[in-house]
Scaffold this motif. Sequence first.
Motif, mmCIF file in Angstrom:
data_model
loop_
_atom_site.group_PDB
_atom_site.id
_atom_site.type_symbol
_atom_site.label_atom_id
_atom_site.label_comp_id
_atom_site.label_asym_id
_atom_site.label_seq_id
_atom_site.Cartn_x
_atom_site.Cartn_y
_atom_site.Cartn_z
ATOM 1 N N ASN A 1 61.603 64.119 25.124
ATOM 2 C CA ASN A 1 61.172 62.719 25.174
ATOM 3 C C ASN A 1 62.361 61.809 24.905
ATOM 4 O O ASN A 1 62.460 61.190 23.841
ATOM 5 N N GLY B 1 54.736 56.045 29.877
ATOM 6 C CA GLY B 1 55.064 56.913 28.753
ATOM 7 C C GLY B 1 56.524 57.235 28.581
ATOM 8 O O GLY B 1 56.886 58.074 27.749
ATOM 9 N N ASP C 1 60.103 56.353 27.176
ATOM 10 C CA ASP C 1 60.603 55.559 26.048
ATOM 11 C C ASP C 1 61.839 54.773 26.472
ATOM 12 O O ASP C 1 62.979 55.135 26.162
#
Length: 340
Positions: free
Chosen positions: A207, A245, A247
């Motif tokens: 992520n 979604g 970042d």
Amino acid sequence: MTSTPTLDLPVVALTMGDAAGIGPEVIVPAVLDERVAAWCRPVVIGDVARLRSAAEILGVTCDVVAVDHVRDAEFRPGRINVVDLGLIPADLPWGELSSVAGHAAYEYIRVASELAVAGEVQAICTAPLNKEALHAAGHVFPGHTELLAHLTGTEEVSMMLSTPKLKVIHVTTHIGLLDAVAKIEPGLVERTVRRGHDALVRSGTPNPKIGLCGINPHAGENGLFGYGEEDLKIVPAVEVLRADGIDAVGPLPADTAFFLAGRGDYDLIVAMYHDQGHGPVKVLGIEAGVNITVGLPVIRTSVDHGTAFDIAGKGIAESGSMVEALRQAAELATSTTPVG
């Protein structure tokens, strides 16, 4: 001595670049490096005689072996496998501009691209070419990135620079500053971020936090500088990315974004134009940087230095950046299909 690489390691097509430059001299020690043998199976696309000459200059004993096909390559310590195109005359001077070397550099990339599209290699790693020599040979491309996109039929790719401390992806690259500002638009920004995000996820960052630079000083400072470019060209892309979604944060003032990334706040910085991204990376040291092209059918990495004609043929070129380029090529490779 290292053991023979296992067949699950990715095959990397390593192009020799401009034969008059330091490409051959950084390829020889890099391919022979024990670490590289543990990461991937490199097959050089180039010229056997030139690589043997480079090995002699370096005082290195090795077997430089011509192979007709990638599947014929054998991987063992001290052996360099080469798909030999035989385009370099024996008397080609080191360190001098040559259209012959420029054409050969083009052909190495063409063959590597064909191998990649056919699925015979899982990544491409490139030694530097000389743009003036490339153009003198009639191949008018701004650089490797655009040439590879053309040869693989890829409409849009992105350039990423990677160092141990900082990774940067570029929205625009080899165009003038005014043209770059005109070209930047939310769709291009969004696609660039997605390519960078996917590359980082594939290399083990599940992520990634991504910071986007502004275009103007202080990212426009709420309209004080520029004509609202940040709000028009960057903010809409960030909103779409975050809704999906990803970042993504920005636009950020470019004069602090790289510092924040260097201390670990961001995994990737998005530069809006060439020098905005290249300057901070090269301050960290050219030998530490790797150039990655994302968006191609396979990953392409490269050393982040040029042909260095001033030291070519002297046996003093450093191979560390090539070793790192091969490491990242292996790390980001599209698959691990065995040779043959």
